[in-house]
Design a protein around this motif. Structure first.
Motif, PDB file in Angstrom:
ATOM      1  N   GLY A 173      68.479 -57.286  -9.900  1.00  0.00           N
ATOM      2  CA  GLY A 173      68.403 -58.281  -9.035  1.00  0.00           C
ATOM      3  C   GLY A 173      69.681 -58.636  -8.554  1.00  0.00           C
ATOM      4  O   GLY A 173      69.955 -59.159  -7.639  1.00  0.00           O
ATOM      5  N   ALA A 174      70.802 -58.627  -9.581  1.00  0.00           N
ATOM      6  CA  ALA A 174      72.186 -59.121  -9.116  1.00  0.00           C
ATOM      7  C   ALA A 174      72.669 -58.363  -7.824  1.00  0.00           C
ATOM      8  O   ALA A 174      73.388 -58.700  -7.104  1.00  0.00           O
ATOM      9  CB  ALA A 174      73.224 -58.964 -10.088  1.00  0.00           C
ATOM     10  N   VAL A 175      72.623 -57.001  -7.933  1.00  0.00           N
ATOM     11  CA  VAL A 175      72.837 -55.930  -7.167  1.00  0.00           C
ATOM     12  C   VAL A 175      71.954 -56.407  -5.817  1.00  0.00           C
ATOM     13  O   VAL A 175      72.958 -56.501  -4.677  1.00  0.00           O
ATOM     14  CB  VAL A 175      72.747 -54.773  -7.456  1.00  0.00           C
ATOM     15  CG1 VAL A 175      72.806 -53.548  -6.374  1.00  0.00           C
ATOM     16  CG2 VAL A 175      73.542 -54.328  -8.802  1.00  0.00           C
ATOM     17  N   LEU A 176      70.942 -56.659  -6.000  1.00  0.00           N
ATOM     18  CA  LEU A 176      70.105 -56.591  -4.403  1.00  0.00           C
ATOM     19  C   LEU A 176      70.643 -57.868  -3.808  1.00  0.00           C
ATOM     20  O   LEU A 176      70.802 -57.995  -2.475  1.00  0.00           O
ATOM     21  CB  LEU A 176      68.472 -56.923  -4.906  1.00  0.00           C
ATOM     22  CG  LEU A 176      67.694 -57.059  -3.649  1.00  0.00           C
ATOM     23  CD1 LEU A 176      67.939 -56.053  -2.567  1.00  0.00           C
ATOM     24  CD2 LEU A 176      66.235 -57.300  -4.313  1.00  0.00           C
ATOM     25  N   CYS A 177      71.032 -58.973  -4.530  1.00  0.00           N
ATOM     26  CA  CYS A 177      71.476 -60.422  -4.141  1.00  0.00           C
ATOM     27  C   CYS A 177      72.991 -60.061  -3.393  1.00  0.00           C
ATOM     28  O   CYS A 177      73.099 -60.907  -2.409  1.00  0.00           O
ATOM     29  CB  CYS A 177      71.599 -61.287  -5.218  1.00  0.00           C
ATOM     30  SG  CYS A 177      69.898 -61.955  -5.516  1.00  0.00           S
TER      31      CYS A 177
ATOM     32  N   SER B 154      72.028 -48.530 -10.053  1.00  0.00           N
ATOM     33  CA  SER B 154      70.840 -49.657  -9.417  1.00  0.00           C
ATOM     34  C   SER B 154      70.878 -49.536  -8.077  1.00  0.00           C
ATOM     35  O   SER B 154      69.514 -49.962  -7.648  1.00  0.00           O
ATOM     36  CB  SER B 154      71.731 -51.113  -9.793  1.00  0.00           C
ATOM     37  OG  SER B 154      71.058 -52.033  -9.231  1.00  0.00           O
ATOM     38  N   LEU B 155      71.570 -49.277  -7.008  1.00  0.00           N
ATOM     39  CA  LEU B 155      71.155 -49.204  -5.739  1.00  0.00           C
ATOM     40  C   LEU B 155      70.011 -48.037  -5.562  1.00  0.00           C
ATOM     41  O   LEU B 155      69.236 -48.253  -4.520  1.00  0.00           O
ATOM     42  CB  LEU B 155      72.398 -49.048  -4.745  1.00  0.00           C
ATOM     43  CG  LEU B 155      73.374 -50.138  -4.492  1.00  0.00           C
ATOM     44  CD1 LEU B 155      74.804 -49.656  -4.193  1.00  0.00           C
ATOM     45  CD2 LEU B 155      72.763 -51.090  -3.792  1.00  0.00           C
TER      46      LEU B 155
ATOM     47  N   LEU C 283      63.465 -51.911  -1.108  1.00  0.00           N
ATOM     48  CA  LEU C 283      64.317 -53.259  -1.530  1.00  0.00           C
ATOM     49  C   LEU C 283      65.833 -52.966  -0.713  1.00  0.00           C
ATOM     50  O   LEU C 283      66.328 -54.088  -0.446  1.00  0.00           O
ATOM     51  CB  LEU C 283      64.379 -53.610  -2.700  1.00  0.00           C
ATOM     52  CG  LEU C 283      63.039 -54.006  -3.493  1.00  0.00           C
ATOM     53  CD1 LEU C 283      63.032 -54.247  -4.738  1.00  0.00           C
ATOM     54  CD2 LEU C 283      62.401 -55.132  -2.789  1.00  0.00           C
ATOM     55  N   ALA C 284      66.225 -51.854  -0.622  1.00  0.00           N
ATOM     56  CA  ALA C 284      67.645 -51.664  -0.094  1.00  0.00           C
ATOM     57  C   ALA C 284      67.490 -50.319   0.634  1.00  0.00           C
ATOM     58  O   ALA C 284      66.490 -49.248   0.557  1.00  0.00           O
ATOM     59  CB  ALA C 284      68.437 -51.389  -1.109  1.00  0.00           C
TER      60      ALA C 284
ATOM     61  N   TYR D 231      75.026 -49.916   1.860  1.00  0.00           N
ATOM     62  CA  TYR D 231      73.696 -50.207   1.581  1.00  0.00           C
ATOM     63  C   TYR D 231      73.407 -51.451   2.420  1.00  0.00           C
ATOM     64  O   TYR D 231      74.377 -52.378   2.597  1.00  0.00           O
ATOM     65  CB  TYR D 231      73.354 -50.287   0.264  1.00  0.00           C
ATOM     66  CG  TYR D 231      73.141 -49.027  -0.440  1.00  0.00           C
ATOM     67  CD1 TYR D 231      71.840 -48.238  -0.724  1.00  0.00           C
ATOM     68  CD2 TYR D 231      74.360 -48.437  -1.193  1.00  0.00           C
ATOM     69  CE1 TYR D 231      72.154 -46.998  -1.520  1.00  0.00           C
ATOM     70  CE2 TYR D 231      74.285 -46.983  -1.737  1.00  0.00           C
ATOM     71  CZ  TYR D 231      73.097 -46.408  -1.866  1.00  0.00           C
ATOM     72  OH  TYR D 231      73.150 -45.268  -2.346  1.00  0.00           O
ATOM     73  N   LEU D 232      72.114 -51.740   2.802  1.00  0.00           N
ATOM     74  CA  LEU D 232      71.783 -52.940   3.283  1.00  0.00           C
ATOM     75  C   LEU D 232      70.242 -53.345   2.952  1.00  0.00           C
ATOM     76  O   LEU D 232      69.506 -52.340   2.877  1.00  0.00           O
ATOM     77  CB  LEU D 232      71.723 -52.485   4.852  1.00  0.00           C
ATOM     78  CG  LEU D 232      71.128 -51.876   5.707  1.00  0.00           C
ATOM     79  CD1 LEU D 232      70.994 -52.128   7.181  1.00  0.00           C
ATOM     80  CD2 LEU D 232      71.568 -50.356   5.309  1.00  0.00           C
TER      81      LEU D 232
END
Length: 317
Positions: free
Chosen positions: A241-245, A271-272, A280-281, A288-289
């Motif tokens: 979740g932190a990485v996605l944010c 995580s990515l 999600l990414a 990444y985006l």
């Protein structure tokens, strides 16, 4: 606006067809479909990955709704729009305008050949075999501008053909829309300027459909789409979740992810990779985006508060 001319094999049709202020008499490809709602999509050749993804996704969504796409044969934003629309089977047609002859180079990488092979049509006011000389490009831009019921500029520099197309559209009374971009991006200076001058904001497919429905209601009526029941993706917790944010909707370098999360290189990379399968990414050219909020299904399924507001405004100039 009148329909585009029929297919031309060896000679122009006997009756040139007027689109705006320019006669357009040469075409290559399948016969033009019956006149439907059409959106012109254009932008800079020096596009960013963000702009190309927006152009492709918007064109794909519009074609899925049965809306024709008008654009040019240029690389960059126009190429992304062609690619997105041509990927839709049985959807809206692609109408690509050439600065030179509609026959193009007829080589394996020829964009005109790709359009024709995909069921689209290439149109030009220049005769077959004509070279795309510099003076022909402003005429081509004008054709793109007046070929659509709405013009969407995805990315544009402070000067260039995309802005000239927008100026031509305004002269011809065609509504101009623009996609906002970063204030630090040179590729978005023109579009941000258009927005500052009163162009309609395009944040997703719904915004384009709202303007189009008000502009040509006689030829475009959005059919009610069955609401798809799709399982909601649970928001990741913990490290994921932190990485996605920490990932933006433009390419975010891995170094930036490490700075924002404070985690190690191996942890962030793993995580990515876990965020990619559920979409999600997405991996980008140098990082990444996050996928854009432009979503074809959601654009058809959501209630339309923006359309209601647009109707209330009546898009008065």
């Amino acid at each position: 606006m009148p329909p585009l001319p029929p297919t031309v094999v060896a000679k122009p049709p006997s009756e040139p067809v007027t689109t705006g202020a320019t006669n357009c008499a040469f075409a290559r490809g399948r016969p033009a479909p019956p006149r439907r709602a059409r959106v012109a999509v254009t932008g800079t050749r020096s596009s960013t990955a963000y702009g190309e993804r927006v152009a492709s996704t918007l064109a794909q969504g519009l074609a899925t709704c049965g809306i024709d796409i008008a654009t040019s044969l240029e690389p960059g934003i126009d190429a992304a729009a062609r690619c997105g629309a041509l990927g839709v089977t049985g959807g809206g047609a692609v109408v690509a305008f050439a600065a030179g002859g509609a026959d193009g180079a007829r080589s394996p990488g020829d964009p005109a050949g790709v359009v024709v092979a995909g069921g689209g049509v290439v149109v030009s006011d220049a005769p077959f075999g004509a070279v795309p000389e510099r003076w022909r490009f402003p005429r081509r831009n004008r054709l793109v501008a007046c070929a659509g019921d709405v013009l969407v500029v995805v990315e544009a520099h402070a000067t260039g053909g995309a802005l000239r197309a927008a100026e031509a559209a305004l002269e011809l009374g065609v509504p101009v829309c623009a996609v906002p971009g970063s204030v630090r991006s040179a590729s978005s200076r023109g579009t941000n300027a258009l927005l500052a001058d009163g162009a309609h904001v395009v944040r997703d497919l719904e915004d384009v459909l709202a303007v189009l429905e008000l502009t040509c209601a006689a030829r475009f009526s959005r059919p009610p789409a069955p609401r798809a029941v799709r399982p909601a993706l649970a928001a990741p917790a913990g490290l994921d979740g932190a990485v996605l944010c920490s990932v933006d909707e433009v390419v975010t370098p891995l170094e930036r992810v490490l700075e924002r999360t404070g985690c190690g290189l191996a942890e962030a990379a793993l995580s990515l990779e876990r965020l990619v399968p559920p979409r999600l990414a997405e991996p980008g050219p140098a990082g990444y985006l996050r996928p854009l909020s432009v979503d074809v299904a959601d654009g058809n399924e959501r209630a339309s508060p923006r359309l209601a507001r647009a109707r209330a405004r009546r898009l008065a100039p």
